[in-house]
Scaffold this active site. Structure first.
Site, short mmCIF file in Angstrom:
data_model
loop_
_atom_site.label_atom_id
_atom_site.label_comp_id
_atom_site.label_asym_id
_atom_site.label_seq_id
_atom_site.Cartn_x
_atom_site.Cartn_y
_atom_site.Cartn_z
N ASP A 70 0.84 -1.20 0.00
CA ASP A 70 0.00 0.00 0.00
C ASP A 70 0.88 1.25 0.00
O ASP A 70 1.68 1.45 0.91
CB ASP A 70 -0.91 0.02 1.23
CG ASP A 70 -1.97 -1.07 1.20
OD1 ASP A 70 -2.22 -1.62 0.11
OD2 ASP A 70 -2.54 -1.38 2.26
N ALA B 136 -2.79 -11.13 3.08
CA ALA B 136 -1.71 -10.92 4.05
C ALA B 136 -2.28 -10.51 5.41
O ALA B 136 -1.83 -11.00 6.45
CB ALA B 136 -0.74 -9.85 3.54
N GLU C 222 -8.95 -11.74 -4.30
CA GLU C 222 -7.90 -10.84 -4.80
C GLU C 222 -6.78 -11.60 -5.51
O GLU C 222 -5.74 -11.01 -5.81
CB GLU C 222 -7.31 -10.01 -3.66
CG GLU C 222 -8.25 -8.92 -3.15
CD GLU C 222 -7.60 -7.98 -2.15
OE1 GLU C 222 -8.03 -6.83 -2.06
OE2 GLU C 222 -6.66 -8.40 -1.44
N ASN D 279 -19.74 -9.44 4.21
CA ASN D 279 -20.37 -8.27 4.81
C ASN D 279 -21.73 -8.06 4.13
O ASN D 279 -22.11 -8.83 3.24
CB ASN D 279 -19.47 -7.04 4.75
CG ASN D 279 -19.16 -6.61 3.31
OD1 ASN D 279 -19.90 -6.91 2.37
ND2 ASN D 279 -18.07 -5.88 3.14
N GLY E 46 -12.50 -6.33 9.10
CA GLY E 46 -13.02 -7.61 8.64
C GLY E 46 -11.95 -8.69 8.58
O GLY E 46 -12.19 -9.84 8.97
N ASP E 47 -10.76 -8.33 8.11
CA ASP E 47 -9.66 -9.29 8.03
C ASP E 47 -9.25 -9.77 9.42
O ASP E 47 -8.95 -10.95 9.62
CB ASP E 47 -8.47 -8.67 7.32
CG ASP E 47 -8.77 -8.30 5.87
OD1 ASP E 47 -9.64 -8.95 5.26
OD2 ASP E 47 -8.14 -7.35 5.36
N GLY F 178 -4.10 2.05 10.31
CA GLY F 178 -3.41 1.09 9.46
C GLY F 178 -4.14 -0.23 9.34
O GLY F 178 -5.22 -0.43 9.91
N SER G 117 -2.45 -2.87 12.73
CA SER G 117 -3.49 -2.62 13.74
C SER G 117 -3.98 -3.90 14.41
O SER G 117 -4.72 -3.84 15.40
CB SER G 117 -4.69 -1.92 13.08
OG SER G 117 -5.41 -2.82 12.24
#
Length: 299
Positions: free
Chosen positions: A12, A41, A136, A179, A243-244, A279, A283
């Protein structure tokens, strides 16, 4: 017991700007950060921090090997992360002072996964192993079908949602995690109640988790019963990896035969901590932080 995660690895590039750049404009950024990202990741890091034995399957450009080392330091097994001559997947992210963002996403090396990749990564699996993937990377249909043929448990998070998802062999999926937006696209329904009813009637081969942000989560079991768990109330500053983080902590607990409600609560707690920090990957909390949070909230 392992969780094999076929997932994206993105870099990113985050630019703080006064406003989104306009056609023909050259705009100076007030701040720049280069961060590890990608739903795959993020979910692998959450799984590892939650105590799971997670093996990540993916690809990055050889010049970005330091990001592979970041995953390894977090506890992720990266024996199936290849370094290629294809540019790494990455995102160009503009962020304004009000917190709005505009993103350009490039799939890059994430789209080099193929059937051979899946066969190699799943060549030495056990009956208790899980396979996890998102939307992805390439070859998702092959991954789902091969995992199912090996009688592995399959978890699928169809994010970001696209029309191609409906053409996938979704009958191979044991656990679908969506979601509201993703659920609406799959079911054609518009309310939480009608979405749950649709999955109850039409998804009898597996289980579904519907994440509802500040309204918590609902799990639809194979027997048609539902479990609803409320979200924890926190002051959110960045929901990027919420969510991840939930998926990693929930699946780590659930795959180790933790009671479904308790696994959902643990996932919600980890997600609540994550949104109080800026982040994505950085996070995600540790197990000790989640334990402390749950004890503080009497859970």
């Amino acid at each position: 017991m392992a969780i094999i995660n076929f997932g994206s690895i993105n870099i990113d590039h985050v630019y703080q700007v006064e406003h989104f750049v306009q056609p023909g404009e050259t705009l100076a950024s007030t701040q720049y950060k280069q961060l590890l990202g990608g739903k795959g990741a993020n979910q692998s890091i959450a799984l590892a921090l939650a105590g799971a034995d997670v093996k990540h399957v993916g690809a990055i450009h050889e010049s970005d090997a330091t990001f592979k080392q970041t995953l390894i330091r977090k506890g992720v097994d990266c024996q199936y992360v290849s370094c290629t001559d294809t540019p790494s997947g990455h995102a160009i992210i503009q962020v304004t002072p009000s917190g709005e963002n505009a993103i350009v996403l490039f799939g890059g090396a994430n789209l080099t996964l193929n059937e051979e990749t899946a066969q190699k990564a799943l060549s030495n699996t056990g009956s208790s192993d899980w396979v996890l993937t998102q939307n992805e990377t390439s070859s998702i249909a092959d991954i789902l079908s091969l995992a199912h043929s090996k009688q592995l448990k399959v978890a699928f998070n169809p994010a970001p949602m696209s029309d191609s998802v409906k053409a996938l062999p979704l009958d191979c999926v044991d656990l679908l995690i969506v979601n509201e937006t993703e659920a609406q696209a799959i079911t054609g329904q518009s309310t939480t109640e009608s979405i749950v009813a649709w999955f109850t009637d039409n998804w009898k081969h597996g289980e579904v988790i519907l994440t509802l942000g500040k309204d918590g989560v609902i799990m639809v079991r194979k027997d048609g019963t539902t479990i609803k768990v409320p979200a924890f109330t926190v002051d959110a500053v960045d929901t990027t990896a919420a969510g991840d983080c939930f998926i990693g902590y929930f699946l780590s607990a659930y795959s180790q035969h933790t009671d479904a409600r308790q696994a959902l609560i643990r996932g919600c707690a980890a997600s609540a901590i994550a949104v109080t920090r800026e982040g994505a990957a950085q996070s995600i909390p540790t197990q000790n932080e989640v334990d402390h949070f749950l004890a503080k909230h009497g859970k």
